[in-house]
Write a protein that holds these residues in place. Structure first.
Motif, PDB file in Angstrom:
ATOM      1  N   LYS A 217       0.882  -1.169  -0.154  1.00  0.00           N
ATOM      2  CA  LYS A 217      -0.004  -0.003   0.105  1.00  0.00           C
ATOM      3  C   LYS A 217       0.896   1.279   0.076  1.00  0.00           C
ATOM      4  N   GLY A 218       1.996   1.123   0.691  1.00  0.00           N
ATOM      5  CA  GLY A 218       2.879   2.446   0.848  1.00  0.00           C
ATOM      6  C   GLY A 218       4.004   2.670   0.066  1.00  0.00           C
ATOM      7  N   VAL A 219       4.398   1.782  -0.767  1.00  0.00           N
ATOM      8  CA  VAL A 219       5.439   1.853  -1.599  1.00  0.00           C
ATOM      9  C   VAL A 219       5.325   2.927  -2.632  1.00  0.00           C
ATOM     10  N   GLY A 220       4.157   3.252  -3.145  1.00  0.00           N
ATOM     11  CA  GLY A 220       3.837   4.132  -4.000  1.00  0.00           C
ATOM     12  C   GLY A 220       4.305   5.402  -3.427  1.00  0.00           C
ATOM     13  N   LEU A 221       4.142   6.010  -2.422  1.00  0.00           N
ATOM     14  CA  LEU A 221       4.632   7.222  -1.847  1.00  0.00           C
ATOM     15  C   LEU A 221       5.975   7.400  -1.902  1.00  0.00           C
ATOM     16  N   ALA A 222       6.624   6.178  -1.514  1.00  0.00           N
ATOM     17  CA  ALA A 222       8.056   6.067  -1.516  1.00  0.00           C
ATOM     18  C   ALA A 222       8.643   6.508  -2.888  1.00  0.00           C
ATOM     19  N   THR A 223       8.256   5.630  -3.788  1.00  0.00           N
ATOM     20  CA  THR A 223       8.460   5.866  -5.174  1.00  0.00           C
ATOM     21  C   THR A 223       8.403   7.296  -5.625  1.00  0.00           C
ATOM     22  N   LEU A 224       7.172   7.813  -5.299  1.00  0.00           N
ATOM     23  CA  LEU A 224       7.112   9.057  -5.831  1.00  0.00           C
ATOM     24  C   LEU A 224       7.959   9.896  -5.108  1.00  0.00           C
ATOM     25  N   ILE A 225       8.501  10.044  -4.127  1.00  0.00           N
ATOM     26  CA  ILE A 225       9.476  10.933  -3.351  1.00  0.00           C
ATOM     27  C   ILE A 225      10.554  10.471  -4.046  1.00  0.00           C
ATOM     28  N   TYR A 226      10.980   9.530  -4.237  1.00  0.00           N
ATOM     29  CA  TYR A 226      12.238   9.077  -4.939  1.00  0.00           C
ATOM     30  C   TYR A 226      12.428   9.792  -6.439  1.00  0.00           C
ATOM     31  N   ILE A 227      11.209   9.574  -7.150  1.00  0.00           N
ATOM     32  CA  ILE A 227      11.168  10.118  -8.278  1.00  0.00           C
ATOM     33  C   ILE A 227      11.491  11.450  -8.427  1.00  0.00           C
ATOM     34  N   ALA A 228      10.667  12.324  -7.490  1.00  0.00           N
ATOM     35  CA  ALA A 228      11.060  13.827  -7.327  1.00  0.00           C
ATOM     36  C   ALA A 228      12.589  14.142  -7.163  1.00  0.00           C
ATOM     37  N   GLY A 229      12.984  13.220  -6.204  1.00  0.00           N
ATOM     38  CA  GLY A 229      14.301  13.354  -5.879  1.00  0.00           C
ATOM     39  C   GLY A 229      15.331  13.256  -7.341  1.00  0.00           C
ATOM     40  N   ILE A 230      15.090  11.908  -8.065  1.00  0.00           N
ATOM     41  CA  ILE A 230      15.795  11.601  -9.095  1.00  0.00           C
ATOM     42  C   ILE A 230      15.855  12.525 -10.332  1.00  0.00           C
ATOM     43  N   VAL A 231      14.394  13.239 -10.528  1.00  0.00           N
ATOM     44  CA  VAL A 231      14.439  14.149 -11.505  1.00  0.00           C
ATOM     45  C   VAL A 231      14.923  15.361 -11.240  1.00  0.00           C
ATOM     46  N   SER A 232      15.218  15.741  -9.933  1.00  0.00           N
ATOM     47  CA  SER A 232      15.652  17.067  -9.843  1.00  0.00           C
ATOM     48  C   SER A 232      17.382  16.867  -9.903  1.00  0.00           C
ATOM     49  N   ILE A 233      17.917  15.753 -10.258  1.00  0.00           N
ATOM     50  CA  ILE A 233      19.400  15.688 -10.366  1.00  0.00           C
ATOM     51  C   ILE A 233      19.606  16.266 -11.665  1.00  0.00           C
TER      52      ILE A 233
END
Lengths: 283, 308
Positions: free
Chosen positions: B183-199
């Motif tokens: 249920k919760g991995v989607g939120l973690a993924t989303l946060i990581y995507i935001a981090g990766i995209v900002s590199i």
């Protein structure tokens, strides 16, 4: 998007990877949701098999009517209660948190450190359940909807204040100054000048918090017990005892309760993402 | 003159107008704006929190309380059922948080790469975050049914004899943790995507020019520059995991026996049984556990920022 494409830059690999990803996403995520829908339209006997199969007969309308009628239309009352709860508490959160976040960002005082500390504590500290009931009882708000609304506001404020504070920082101070020269007092400055400018972050807060409040189970369980006060999450809990042999109705209930967040997701995907990832980049 | 007074920091050279208004510097950023927030927050959050410290030391019926010292805490750490709840809370939080970090990062790298159906995959991974936790719990309770559930059905086809996920004491807690991750991995993924995209893209290009492969770029660039995202994911999921209640209550109610009890479910059970003092002691223990883990950890994790 742009960056990590370069991580997997070897060509040819991505077809296989895509196929694997899509197939596993279907197995892991789509099948459980399909299971909800299929079970919700089965007849009682077939739903008891608990298997993943095509319904022999579609009982959508009948199950829908049954689940709505159950326990004297408890689900209808629950949807009304949940709507009142969600609308009132989110509205309260937005106005109060915007005001607090605005002053917190604009006015540098020696209290700021302490206020920020309180805001963060609100995010981290688990609320003390029985003492909260005790306070509510003293105020005459225990087992009442206004009491629960205030509880939801109190527990949701911290998150909202953080978002508003960050957003107010992007609004130039010159705007405040211009409004003040034009004779606006503090209330006018905030409600007529600043508040409208917060639109995008308000949408984010509204969407994220209404999904949170709508899905909240713990607070209604503790602070608003009783069948006639049930919120939708509690109907699920009550039905799961009553419908333990009628999985079709239980899953129809789950299906109905999933629809509001689904609508939010379809329309406000971007705002939800913005709200939930805020802080991820800055830390 | 009014312009200067709009700056709160300029309070030293106060304007005549402001003086006339009552001796204080005029500021449009009134402390009154805090008032409604402060009242609600103080009455419904701070007062109960402080009250909990006192009432955890009492035998309490909401109307009267009798001071009994540390008896509640002694009980909490002597009853095997309650101790189990305590250790389970820690296990549950660490397992779910760890899995969300690892899976979230992997999924984020996958979902920022050039694969087909990226938008669909992102949506489908994230959607469970928005679904009612109790609904998810009841759904998986059915899917994990030992005889008829489709999980064991699928494992049976593969020739594996699946355990009673929620009925076997050895598996119950871990099964719930798995659903929590689902249920919760989607939120973690989303946060990581935001981090990766900002590199910045240049970093990856530079690494590539220098001959770094996929693994190298991931290890040397994505991983360190995603640290803020990692910190957010760890902190958020640890807080969530330590306080977790809804999913456990929906799936097993702490059972079988008390093998999947956590502090939050103990609090609820003691509350239902009318042991308000003991329930509040549980709350205080949860408070101590959460702050004792989160504060040092966030200090430690935020201690050194990576240079961008």
């Amino acid at each position: 998007m742009s960056t990590a494409e370069l991580v997997n830059h070897r060509p040819g690999r991505s077809y296989l990877l895509s196929a694997v990803a899509i197939v596993s996403s279907i197995v892991v995520f789509i099948i459980p949701f399909a299971f909800i829908v299929l079970t919700a339209v089965k007849d009682r006997q077939q739903s008891a098999d608990l298997d993943f199969s095509w319904p022999h007969q579609f009982h959508f309308v009948q199950n829908f009517v049954d689940v709505v009628k159950a326990r004297d239309y408890m689900l209808v009352i629950a949807f009304i209660n949940s709507t009142i709860l969600t609308v009132a508490s989110v509205a309260g959160m937005v106005v109060l948190a915007a005001m607090a976040g605005f002053v917190l960002q604009r006015r540098k005082s020696r209290w700021n450190g302490f206020i920020n500390f309180l805001v963060l504590s609100g995010l981290i500290i688990p609320p003390a359940v029985v003492p909260t009931i005790w306070v509510l009882q003293k105020l005459g708000l225990f087992k009442t909807m206004p009491g629960l609304i205030l509880i939801e506001i109190a527990f949701g404020l911290s998150f909202c204040i953080l978002l508003f504070r960050a957003f107010v920082a992007t609004i130039p101070r010159e705007l405040d100054e211009a409004a003040i020269i034009d004779g606006a007092g503090p209330l006018r400055l905030f409600f007529r000048v600043i508040f409208p400018l917060l639109r995008s972050v308000i949408i984010t807060v509204v969407v994220v918090q209404s999904v949170n409040v709508f899905n909240d189970f713990v607070n209604p369980l503790y602070f608003l017990p009783g069948d006639k006060n049930a919120t939708v999450q509690l109907t699920l809990y009550n039905f799961s005892g009553q419908f333990s042999t009628q999985y079709n109705l239980l899953f129809m209930d789950i299906l109905l309760i999933t629809i509001p967040p689904l609508i939010m997701f379809l329309f406000f995907n971007r705002q939800i993402v913005a709200g939930m990832t805020s802080g991820a980049v800055k830390g | 003159m009014t312009v200067t007074s709009a700056h709160p920091q300029d309070r030293v050279d106060s304007t005549p107008a402001a003086k006339a208004a009552g001796g204080k510097v005029y500021t449009p950023y009134s402390f009154w704006f805090y008032l409604p927030t402060a009242v609600i927050y103080a009455v419904l959050f701070l007062v109960p929190t402080f009250a909990s410290f006192y009432y955890s030391l009492t035998r309490w019926s909401l109307f009267e309380s009798k001071f009994i010292g540390l008896d509640n805490f002694v009980t909490f750490f002597q009853e095997p059922a309650l101790v189990k709840g305590f250790t389970n809370t820690l296990i549950y939080a660490v397992v779910t948080s760890g899995s969300k970090v690892v899976l979230g990062l992997l999924l984020a790298v996958l979902l920022t790469s050039r694969i087909i159906g990226r938008g669909y995959l992102r949506s489908v991974v994230f959607f469970p975050v928005l679904v009612s936790t109790v609904g998810v719990g009841l759904l998986f309770q059915v899917l994990m049914n030992p005889e008829r559930g489709i999980i064991n059905g699928a494992l049976g086809v593969l020739g594996i004899d699946g355990p009673g996920w929620l009925t076997d004491p050895k598996w119950a807690l871990m099964s719930i943790a798995a659903v929590d991750v689902w249920k919760g991995v989607g939120l973690a993924t989303l946060i990581y995507i935001a981090g990766i995209v900002s590199i910045p893209r240049e970093y990856m290009e530079a690494a590539r020019v220098d001959g770094a492969g996929s693994w190298e770029s991931f290890r040397r660039i994505v991983l360190p520059l995603c640290k803020p995202a990692t910190v957010t994911v760890i902190i958020l999921s640890l807080i969530g995991g330590l306080r977790s209640f809804e999913l456990i209550w929906a799936m097993t109610r702490g059972g079988p026996g008390f093998t999947s009890d956590v502090i939050s479910s103990v609090i609820y059970k003691q509350y239902q049984a009318g042991f308000y003092g003991l329930s509040t002691a549980g709350n205080v223990i949860l408070f101590v556990v959460v702050t004792a883990i989160i504060l040092p950890l966030s200090w430690f994790l935020n201690r050194k920022e990576v240079d961008m």
